[in-house]
Design an enzyme around this catalytic site. Structure first.
Site, PDB file in Angstrom:
ATOM      1  N   SER A 124      10.403 -10.531 -48.789  1.00  0.00           N
ATOM      2  CA  SER A 124       9.906  -9.367 -48.073  1.00  0.00           C
ATOM      3  C   SER A 124       8.432  -9.149 -48.351  1.00  0.00           C
ATOM      4  CB  SER A 124      10.687  -8.155 -48.576  1.00  0.00           C
ATOM      5  OG  SER A 124      10.086  -6.963 -48.153  1.00  0.00           O
ATOM      6  N   TYR A 148      14.309  -3.008 -55.879  1.00  0.00           N
ATOM      7  CA  TYR A 148      14.602  -3.913 -54.753  1.00  0.00           C
ATOM      8  C   TYR A 148      13.522  -4.990 -54.659  1.00  0.00           C
ATOM      9  CZ  TYR A 148      14.476  -5.661 -49.963  1.00  0.00           C
ATOM     10  OH  TYR A 148      14.404  -6.480 -48.858  1.00  0.00           O
ATOM     11  N   LYS A 152      13.409  -9.315 -55.275  1.00  0.00           N
ATOM     12  CA  LYS A 152      12.863 -10.334 -54.355  1.00  0.00           C
ATOM     13  C   LYS A 152      11.866 -11.231 -55.082  1.00  0.00           C
ATOM     14  CE  LYS A 152      15.157  -9.295 -50.751  1.00  0.00           C
ATOM     15  NZ  LYS A 152      16.213 -10.210 -50.337  1.00  0.00           N
TER      16      LYS A 152
HETATM   17  P1  NAD Z   1      21.893  -6.549 -43.916  1.00  0.00           P
HETATM   18  O1  NAD Z   1      22.340  -5.580 -44.940  1.00  0.00           O
HETATM   19  O2  NAD Z   1      22.142  -6.222 -42.486  1.00  0.00           O
HETATM   20  O3  NAD Z   1      22.531  -7.997 -44.219  1.00  0.00           O
HETATM   21  C1  NAD Z   1      22.811  -8.435 -45.517  1.00  0.00           C
HETATM   22  C2  NAD Z   1      24.243  -8.951 -45.518  1.00  0.00           C
HETATM   23  O4  NAD Z   1      24.566  -9.428 -46.823  1.00  0.00           O
HETATM   24  C3  NAD Z   1      25.269  -7.879 -45.165  1.00  0.00           C
HETATM   25  O5  NAD Z   1      26.099  -8.341 -44.119  1.00  0.00           O
HETATM   26  C4  NAD Z   1      26.057  -7.675 -46.467  1.00  0.00           C
HETATM   27  O6  NAD Z   1      27.416  -7.347 -46.205  1.00  0.00           O
HETATM   28  C5  NAD Z   1      25.878  -9.019 -47.155  1.00  0.00           C
HETATM   29  N1  NAD Z   1      25.958  -8.981 -48.621  1.00  0.00           N
HETATM   30  C6  NAD Z   1      25.271  -8.192 -49.474  1.00  0.00           C
HETATM   31  N2  NAD Z   1      25.579  -8.487 -50.741  1.00  0.00           N
HETATM   32  C7  NAD Z   1      26.486  -9.500 -50.704  1.00  0.00           C
HETATM   33  C8  NAD Z   1      27.171 -10.236 -51.694  1.00  0.00           C
HETATM   34  N3  NAD Z   1      27.031  -9.977 -53.002  1.00  0.00           N
HETATM   35  N4  NAD Z   1      28.018 -11.208 -51.304  1.00  0.00           N
HETATM   36  C9  NAD Z   1      28.213 -11.475 -49.983  1.00  0.00           C
HETATM   37  N5  NAD Z   1      27.584 -10.802 -49.012  1.00  0.00           N
HETATM   38  C10 NAD Z   1      26.726  -9.822 -49.368  1.00  0.00           C
HETATM   39  O7  NAD Z   1      20.341  -6.817 -44.157  1.00  0.00           O
HETATM   40  P2  NAD Z   1      19.276  -7.536 -43.220  1.00  0.00           P
HETATM   41  O8  NAD Z   1      18.350  -6.501 -42.689  1.00  0.00           O
HETATM   42  O9  NAD Z   1      19.940  -8.463 -42.297  1.00  0.00           O
HETATM   43  O10 NAD Z   1      18.470  -8.335 -44.341  1.00  0.00           O
HETATM   44  C11 NAD Z   1      18.798  -9.673 -44.685  1.00  0.00           C
HETATM   45  C12 NAD Z   1      17.948 -10.085 -45.856  1.00  0.00           C
HETATM   46  O11 NAD Z   1      16.576  -9.937 -45.517  1.00  0.00           O
HETATM   47  C13 NAD Z   1      18.180  -9.256 -47.120  1.00  0.00           C
HETATM   48  O12 NAD Z   1      18.105 -10.100 -48.235  1.00  0.00           O
HETATM   49  C14 NAD Z   1      16.999  -8.291 -47.105  1.00  0.00           C
HETATM   50  O13 NAD Z   1      16.658  -7.877 -48.396  1.00  0.00           O
HETATM   51  C15 NAD Z   1      15.908  -9.139 -46.483  1.00  0.00           C
HETATM   52  N6  NAD Z   1      14.858  -8.345 -45.818  1.00  0.00           N
HETATM   53  C16 NAD Z   1      15.190  -7.443 -44.845  1.00  0.00           C
HETATM   54  C17 NAD Z   1      14.181  -6.683 -44.249  1.00  0.00           C
HETATM   55  C18 NAD Z   1      14.522  -5.658 -43.196  1.00  0.00           C
HETATM   56  O14 NAD Z   1      13.655  -4.838 -42.889  1.00  0.00           O
HETATM   57  N7  NAD Z   1      15.695  -5.683 -42.592  1.00  0.00           N
HETATM   58  C19 NAD Z   1      12.843  -6.854 -44.631  1.00  0.00           C
HETATM   59  C20 NAD Z   1      12.541  -7.797 -45.598  1.00  0.00           C
HETATM   60  C21 NAD Z   1      13.557  -8.552 -46.193  1.00  0.00           C
HETATM   61  N1  UFG Z   2       8.500   6.270 -40.827  1.00  0.00           N
HETATM   62  C1  UFG Z   2       8.395   7.549 -40.328  1.00  0.00           C
HETATM   63  N2  UFG Z   2       9.544   8.264 -40.129  1.00  0.00           N
HETATM   64  C2  UFG Z   2      10.772   7.744 -40.394  1.00  0.00           C
HETATM   65  C3  UFG Z   2      10.865   6.425 -40.890  1.00  0.00           C
HETATM   66  C4  UFG Z   2       9.695   5.717 -41.112  1.00  0.00           C
HETATM   67  O1  UFG Z   2       7.300   8.048 -40.078  1.00  0.00           O
HETATM   68  O2  UFG Z   2      11.783   8.458 -40.207  1.00  0.00           O
HETATM   69  C5  UFG Z   2       7.258   5.488 -41.025  1.00  0.00           C
HETATM   70  C6  UFG Z   2       7.050   5.081 -42.474  1.00  0.00           C
HETATM   71  O3  UFG Z   2       6.365   6.080 -43.173  1.00  0.00           O
HETATM   72  C7  UFG Z   2       6.235   3.796 -42.305  1.00  0.00           C
HETATM   73  C8  UFG Z   2       6.733   3.218 -40.977  1.00  0.00           C
HETATM   74  O4  UFG Z   2       7.376   4.288 -40.294  1.00  0.00           O
HETATM   75  O5  UFG Z   2       4.902   4.128 -42.153  1.00  0.00           O
HETATM   76  C9  UFG Z   2       7.725   2.089 -41.176  1.00  0.00           C
HETATM   77  O6  UFG Z   2       8.755   2.526 -42.048  1.00  0.00           O
HETATM   78  P1  UFG Z   2      10.096   1.695 -42.273  1.00  0.00           P
HETATM   79  O7  UFG Z   2      10.939   2.488 -43.227  1.00  0.00           O
HETATM   80  O8  UFG Z   2      10.687   1.321 -40.974  1.00  0.00           O
HETATM   81  O9  UFG Z   2       9.591   0.341 -42.939  1.00  0.00           O
HETATM   82  P2  UFG Z   2       8.768   0.094 -44.288  1.00  0.00           P
HETATM   83  O10 UFG Z   2       7.460  -0.516 -43.892  1.00  0.00           O
HETATM   84  O11 UFG Z   2       8.711   1.283 -45.131  1.00  0.00           O
HETATM   85  O12 UFG Z   2       9.720  -0.924 -45.068  1.00  0.00           O
HETATM   86  C10 UFG Z   2      10.352  -2.046 -44.453  1.00  0.00           C
HETATM   87  C11 UFG Z   2      11.702  -2.286 -45.108  1.00  0.00           C
HETATM   88  C12 UFG Z   2      11.538  -2.672 -46.555  1.00  0.00           C
HETATM   89  C13 UFG Z   2      10.615  -3.833 -46.666  1.00  0.00           C
HETATM   90  C14 UFG Z   2       9.307  -3.517 -45.994  1.00  0.00           C
HETATM   91  C15 UFG Z   2       8.374  -4.687 -45.995  1.00  0.00           C
HETATM   92  O13 UFG Z   2      12.485  -1.104 -45.045  1.00  0.00           O
HETATM   93  O14 UFG Z   2      12.775  -3.063 -47.069  1.00  0.00           O
HETATM   94  O15 UFG Z   2       9.538  -3.147 -44.625  1.00  0.00           O
HETATM   95  O16 UFG Z   2       9.036  -5.810 -45.516  1.00  0.00           O
HETATM   96  F1  UFG Z   2      10.395  -4.101 -47.962  1.00  0.00           F
END
Ligand code: NAD
Ligand code: UFG
Length: 347
Positions: A124, A148, A152
């Site tokens: 991330s 978190y 990572k």
């Molecule tokens: P998500 O929660 O939708 O998907 C993660 C999946 O992993 C889920 O289906 C959950 O049931 C499964 N899981 C969690 N722990 C497990 C375990 N111990 N064993 C088996 N399954 C397990 O999340 P996502 O948004 O699809 O994110 C996927 C990956 O990308 C994650 O590692 C997350 O940290 C990373 N990531 C997500 C974002 C974002 O904004 N969505 C940003 C940066 C990184």
């Molecule tokens: N925001 C609002 N109102 C809301 C939600 C968000 O104004 O109700 C704003 C936040 O302050 C930020 C922007 O919208 O400025 C984006 O916020 P998000 O929560 O959608 O995303 P972040 O950038 O905070 O974080 C996301 C993921 C993290 C990840 C990060 C970088 O949630 O897990 O991107 O990859 F680490």
């Protein structure tokens, strides 16, 4: 040969499964469904007209992982499974270290045992230290500020150590910026539990009337309109990046890190405007205080992923908004199936 997708039932994993199947890969999905639903797997099968095995179980259960490796000829792993809520990680660090770190250690141990040493890992942009020049390149300074993010960063370092110890390993770390949107079919998308933390799912739930108004977290940041700027990337573009990363681990060993973003940024107010323009829906909002931990500006330098992965994002912010809205309107309750017969008989 099969690609094992851990966390394949989740938001990003499900979109990646569709891309993998459409590109002719055989896959197996491992997920404990702690943050996802089995319905998503049915939809992936319907969308692609392809079948695949699903193993419901936990990465904390090493024997279960071994069973999956015994039953499949796995060639490489795309590792999405993990917990991802920043606030929850601050409240319950143990849960995050146990699930994300222990789960990954078990996976790597079994991979090593079966001599499958090709892995693509979901990292991330949160691993980058705040207050440094934009755009963020893979060489920018890293420093996580919550459990978190630390999981990572630790997993990135673990993978680098595995490669250092045995150059047969091939590890691609993908640092995602802000994935939003949904598959354009509206069949799969983001389905957060409870009230969303992130901007786009919150915004679509306001637009559909489930939530009253969007609170913009601060308009006194040093940005042109005072609201925070992020690098939003369409989840399908992100999924396609995984196919490129997989190509990389299939052909060469090494340890590589790539940003997956668009290379540009939009403010919160610009996202609201783009959403209203793309969907014709008004989004009631008000300006609130800053959210703790938010950085003013965050966007990617994508030149290395362009050059080395031959990948770049193509979808516009309007498409991200349109597809997020399409998913929300087609699935107002996400993957939850509302049984109207039971509802009526209970009334
Ligand atoms: P998500 O929660 O939708 O998907 C993660 C999946 O992993 C889920 O289906 C959950 O049931 C499964 N899981 C969690 N722990 C497990 C375990 N111990 N064993 C088996 N399954 C397990 O999340 P996502 O948004 O699809 O994110 C996927 C990956 O990308 C994650 O590692 C997350 O940290 C990373 N990531 C997500 C974002 C974002 O904004 N969505 C940003 C940066 C990184
Ligand atoms: N925001 C609002 N109102 C809301 C939600 C968000 O104004 O109700 C704003 C936040 O302050 C930020 C922007 O919208 O400025 C984006 O916020 P998000 O929560 O959608 O995303 P972040 O950038 O905070 O974080 C996301 C993921 C993290 C990840 C990060 C970088 O949630 O897990 O991107 O990859 F680490």
């Amino acid at each position: 040969m099969t690609i094992l997708v851990t966390g394949g039932a989740g938001y990003i994993g499900s979109h990646t499964c569709v891309e993998l199947l459409n590109n002719g890969y055989e896959i197996a999905v491992l997920d404990n469904l702690s943050n996802s639903s089995e319905e998503v797997l049915t939809r992936i099968r319907e969308m692609t007209n392809k079948s695949f095995m699903f193993y419901k179980g936990d990465l904390l259960d090493k024997d279960f992982i071994k069973m999956v490796f015994q039953k499949n000829r796995i060639e490489a792993v795309i590792h999405f499974a993990g917990l991802k809520a920043v606030g929850e990680s601050v409240q319950h660090p143990h849960l995050y270290y146990q699930n994300n770190i222990m789960g990954t250690l078990h996976l790597l141990e079994v991979m090593d045992q079966y001599e499958i040493r090709k892995i693509v890992f979901s990292s991330s942009a949160t691993v980058y230290a705040s207050s440094q020049p934009m755009p963020l390149s893979e060489n920018s300074i890293t420093k996580a500020i919550n459990p978190y993010g630390r999981t990572k960063l630790m997993i990135e370092e673990m993978l680098a150590d595995y490669y250092q110890a045995n150059p047969k390993w091939s590890c691609v770390v993908l640092r995602y910026f802000n994935p939003i949107g949904a598959h354009q079919s509206g069949e799969i998308g983001e389905d957060p539990n409870g009230i969303p933390n992130n901007l786009m799912p919150y915004l679509t739930q306001v637009a559909i009337g489930k939530l009253n108004e969007l609170k913009v977290f601060g308009n006194d940041y040093p940005t042109p309109d005072g609201t925070c700027i992020r690098d939003y990337i369409h989840v399908v573009d992100l999924a396609k990046g995984h196919i490129k990363a997989l190509n990389k681990v299939q052909i060469e060993s090494g340890y590589y890190t790539y940003n997956l973003g668009t290379g540009g940024g939009y403010s919160v107010l610009e996202v609201i405007q783009a959403f209203e323009k793309a969907t014709g829906k008004k989004v009631p909002y008000s300006i609130g205080g800053r959210r703790q931990g938010d950085v003013p500006i965050c966007y990617a330098d994508t030149s290395t992923s362009k050059m080395e992965l031959l990948w770049q994002a193509t979808k516009s912010l309007e498409e991200m908004c349109k597809d997020a809205w399409n998913w929300q309107t087609q699935n107002p309750n996400g993957y939850k199936i509302i049984d109207h017969a039971t509802l009526n008989s209970n009334n």
